[in-house]
Enzyme design. Structure first.
Site, short mmCIF file in Angstrom:
data_model
loop_
_atom_site.label_atom_id
_atom_site.label_comp_id
_atom_site.label_asym_id
_atom_site.label_seq_id
_atom_site.Cartn_x
_atom_site.Cartn_y
_atom_site.Cartn_z
N GLY A 1 42.99 40.59 33.53
CA GLY A 1 42.13 40.58 34.71
C GLY A 1 41.96 41.94 35.35
O GLY A 1 40.88 42.25 35.89
N THR B 1 47.53 37.93 37.81
CA THR B 1 46.16 38.01 37.31
C THR B 1 45.97 37.02 36.18
O THR B 1 46.94 36.51 35.59
CB THR B 1 45.83 39.41 36.77
N ASP B 2 44.74 36.75 35.82
CA ASP B 2 44.46 36.07 34.57
C ASP B 2 44.54 37.12 33.46
O ASP B 2 44.71 38.31 33.70
CB ASP B 2 43.08 35.41 34.62
N TYR B 3 44.40 36.66 32.24
CA TYR B 3 44.58 37.50 31.05
C TYR B 3 43.67 38.73 31.10
O TYR B 3 42.45 38.61 31.12
CB TYR B 3 44.24 36.66 29.81
#
Length: 766
Positions: free
Chosen positions: A292, A288-290
């Site tokens: 997410g 995931t992104d930060y």
């Protein structure tokens, strides 16, 4: 006593050194499938979930790792990797906890945003893309991998390959512009540079292509915002660079923040499983992104347990910071909301990446202090960064041939970006030695030497609004405010300009005025700087605008008032030297725009590969026509088109030829053109080839880039450039999302930018 103490110190040092060498010595282990199967058979559910957890290190300081909260989780097997941590000392200390304190001794993976270089910093990615030189781009990634791996890192969250046609979106600076074909070539070059064909090599790092998918098309250009587009547009215009990275063997993929078809990408099974894994056969791991996963709560997808299950079931393997997978999946498994096989598959993919990186063979493979001392920020690397920066710069205007300058006379250097080394690297330069970056003023003085006189005045602040300026110069990139009145500052600039032969106005955006969470509605140069250059224009002196920017700007006023504009992006560590190389003609500018520059914000989104309407504008460019697709208060065409960029020399195109006017599916045809350097300087030209499908089962763009070559041509010489065209170049996704080439008539264009009129026609036959 003294000798005994020295002997003791020697023995401790000797034993410590031997222990480290022993710990760093590679070991022989079973083949990957067997090794991981045996390892997973020993893992508890909690340990499997731990591999899915990617917390931020919080920049643990050396000596504090053992007492940190993260240390306890590592000991318990609840951490799969860390990011935001660097240096051999810190990483070795943390890795040692995993290897010596955790039950199964599974090594950690260490990630970082190595976006456009490590300590040696290259231009921002939009700038690097403007070189149109795949070898240069690949080598920039190779150097970034060598430096970061020497400092303990083995995973980068790069390349960002999001197509963007909206410069209001700040992260346009991180990508390669608007075109899927060019973006795909750059994606492949970057992945190859980072991973180096073999992840187990000491200087290789795992690449992570991002942000999957469509992150570059948010509504209103506002970061993190909703994306809504047809699938035919996804496949034809936005997906290609991601797929190119997958085809190049990228080891990991990062999910984007935005929603797609009403479901956030982080929990979108169609996107992550159907497209990425099944259609494209991606077999790496998904991160995931930060935060997410927890951010899907605000999207309205449920509580932390619900969104964590949604993410796992969609195909996410690793949770950056959110810890939802770590803390909720055990309960979801008991309730039947996720399966054990889904958890096992996620864990397996992460362990496979660690195996491929050689971390099970040697957990300390990136912890060699000699490499850290000898391979980072070297003069050789800095010299290459200087070369890349000079190649990236785009000469937008040189009407009176003010450039190249001569190294003589007196120069007045004016502007808020002239003497700020910390702004030279631009956004996402987290490992850059900001204080050792070369400011424009220092670089200019260095290149001039004693042959000319250089005067300096700041002339203005970055902006009149101090709060706005603070937002534009965050993260240690501040430009100190000059508290004098604007009249006093401009007066000082005018005073030194009286004695100058040429004025160099160094203006534009601050380093963080573009980048993540830096969306803008006004794309003009800040008013304080516009006022400054307007006053400078009244002197009648030759003026060169040196423009720093992380995005296409609206430069209509500047284009009308000034004869000379050099766009330098944010050039990186060697900024001042590279810019001066171009200004004085030691390097002839050859950069070409990879994103269209609008005349006004109202034209956005704007890009060259648009589709005709049923009422297209005719040949009366700039003239309003009622009941045609045009604006009543603005021209339709951009200020600077895609592919545009001037040189100090001139290139003449002629004698365009085609090998055949008919093409069968299993054959190819070749188009060629002669390019002559008719000017007074040797130079490089980016020769661009576009096609147009004249009739299709779905509407097709007016032009699509399908080939390019950057070639150096000596003054007075002519070279012939040839491009092969195969049926693969003519394929597109139709309304059934089948990848097809339809028989019919095509046009092919070759020229210096996307507006070229040089064309021939051919027919694809069954």
């Amino acid at each position: 006593m003294k000798n005994s103490f020295l002997l003791f110190i020697f023995l401790v040092s000797f034993l410590t050194s031997n222990a480290q060498k022993k710990a760093s010595k590679p070991v022989t282990i079973a083949p990957k499938d067997i090794f991981i199967k045996e390892l997973m058979s020993k893992m508890t559910l909690e340990e499997k979930l731990g591999q899915l957890n990617l917390p931020s290190s919080g920049d643990i300081t050396t000596g504090q790792a053992k007492s940190s909260d993260i240390a306890k989780k590592i000991e318990e097997g609840k951490v799969g990797g860390l990011f935001n941590i660097k240096t051999v000392a810190k990483i070795r200390e943390v890795q040692k906890i995993a290897i010596e304190k955790s039950r199964l001794k599974i090594p950690l993976i260490f990630g970082m945003d190595v976006i456009h270089g490590y300590q040696t910093t290259f231009p921002i990615p939009l700038g690097v893309s403007s070189t149109w030189d795949m070898n240069l781009i690949k080598q920039s990634a190779r150097i970034a991998a060598i430096e970061s791996s020497a400092d303990g890192i083995n995973w980068t969250f790069s390349p960002m390959v999001d197509i963007s046609r909206d410069p209001r979106w700040g992260r346009v600076s991180e990508g390669s512009g608007e075109d899927p074909f060019l973006g795909s070539q750059i994606a492949k070059a970057m992945v190859a540079g980072y991973q180096n064909d073999d992840l187990s090599k000491t200087t290789s790092i795992l690449s992570c292509v991002k942000h999957f998918a469509l992150y570059g098309a948010p509504e209103a250009g506002r970061d993190y915002n909703t994306v809504d587009m047809s699938r035919i547009k996804m496949y034809n215009e936005y997906f290609p660079p991601y797929k190119a990275a997958v085809d190049a063997g990228v080891g990991s993929v990062m999910a984007s923040f935005n929603e797609i078809d009403g479901i956030p990408a982080t929990g979108n099974k169609w996107l992550l499983d159907t497209v990425l894994r099944k259609q494209w056969n991606f077999n790496g791991f998904l991160v995931t992104d930060y935060t997410g996963i927890p951010e899907m709560i605000d999207h309205g997808m449920g509580d932390l347990q619900a969104v964590s299950a949604l993410a796992l079931n969609a195909g996410i393997d690793m949770d950056m910071v959110g810890e939802g997978l770590l803390t909720t999946l055990k309960k979801s498994l008991a309730e039947g909301k996720v399966t054990e096989s889904a958890i096992d598959n996620a864990c397996k993919r992460i362990l496979e990446a660690k195996y491929d990186l050689g971390l099970f063979h040697n957990p300390y493979k990136n912890c060699d202090e000699n490499r850290a001392k000898n391979e980072i920020f070297t003069q050789e690397n800095r010299n290459f960064a200087r070369k890349v920066a000079a190649e990236s710069m785009v000469l937008l205007k040189n009407e009176k041939q003010v450039l190249p300058l001569k190294k003589e006379g007196t120069f007045a250097v004016v502007g808020p970006l002239a003497n700020t080394n910390v702004n030279m690297a631009g956004t996402w330069s987290v490992a850059t030695k900001q204080d050792e970056s070369v400011s424009f003023l220092n670089g200019f003085k260095s290149v001039v030497g004693k042959t000319a006189k250089v005067l300096y005045a700041q002339g203005s602040n970055l902006d009149y609004d101090a709060d706005f300026q603070a937002k534009a110069t965050m993260f240690g990139k501040e430009i100190p405010r000059d508290n004098r009145s604007k009249e006093e500052m401009i007066k000082e600039a005018l005073e030194i300009s009286k004695n100058a032969d040429v004025i160099i106005a160094v203006i534009g955006e601050g380093a963080e005025l573009s980048g993540e969470s830096s969306s803008r509605t006004n794309l003009e140069i800040p008013q304080a700087q516009k006022d400054l250059i307007s006053e400078l224009a009244k002197t009648g002196k030759p003026i060169v605008l040196v423009l720093f920017t992380g995005r296409p700007l609206v430069l209509v006023d500047e284009n009308e008032k000034f004869s000379t504009i050099l766009n330098v992006w944010f050039p990186g560590s060697e900024a001042g030297l590279a810019i001066s190389d171009v200004l004085f003609g030691d390097v002839n500018p050859s950069g070409k725009l990879t994103a269209t520059w609008p005349r006004s914000v109202g034209q956005i989104p704007i890009y060259y590969s648009y589709k005709n309407t049923g009422r297209p504008l005719g040949n009366s460019e700039g003239k309003f026509e009622k009941f045609k697709s045009n604006y009543i208060d603005e021209r339709n065409e951009p200020l600077y088109p895609f592919g545009f960029g001037l040189s100090y020399t001139k290139f003449e195109y002629s004698n365009m030829k085609i090998s055949s006017t008919k093409m069968v599916a299993n054959d190819k045809i070749t188009v060629s053109i002669d390019v002559k350097n008719t000017g007074n300087f040797d130079g490089k030209e980016v020769v661009q080839m576009y096609t147009r499908d004249l009739v299709g089962s779905v509407t097709r763009p007016v032009k699509e880039l399908k080939g390019f070559e950057k070639v150096e041509i000596k003054k007075g010489e002519t070279t012939t450039i040839s491009f092969p065209i195969t049926v693969e170049d003519l394929k597109f996704y139709n309304s059934d999302l089948n990848f097809v080439a339809e028989p019919g008539n095509f046009e092919v264009f070759i020229g210096t930018d996307s507006t070229t009129k040089n064309k021939l026609t051919f027919e694809l036959v069954n």
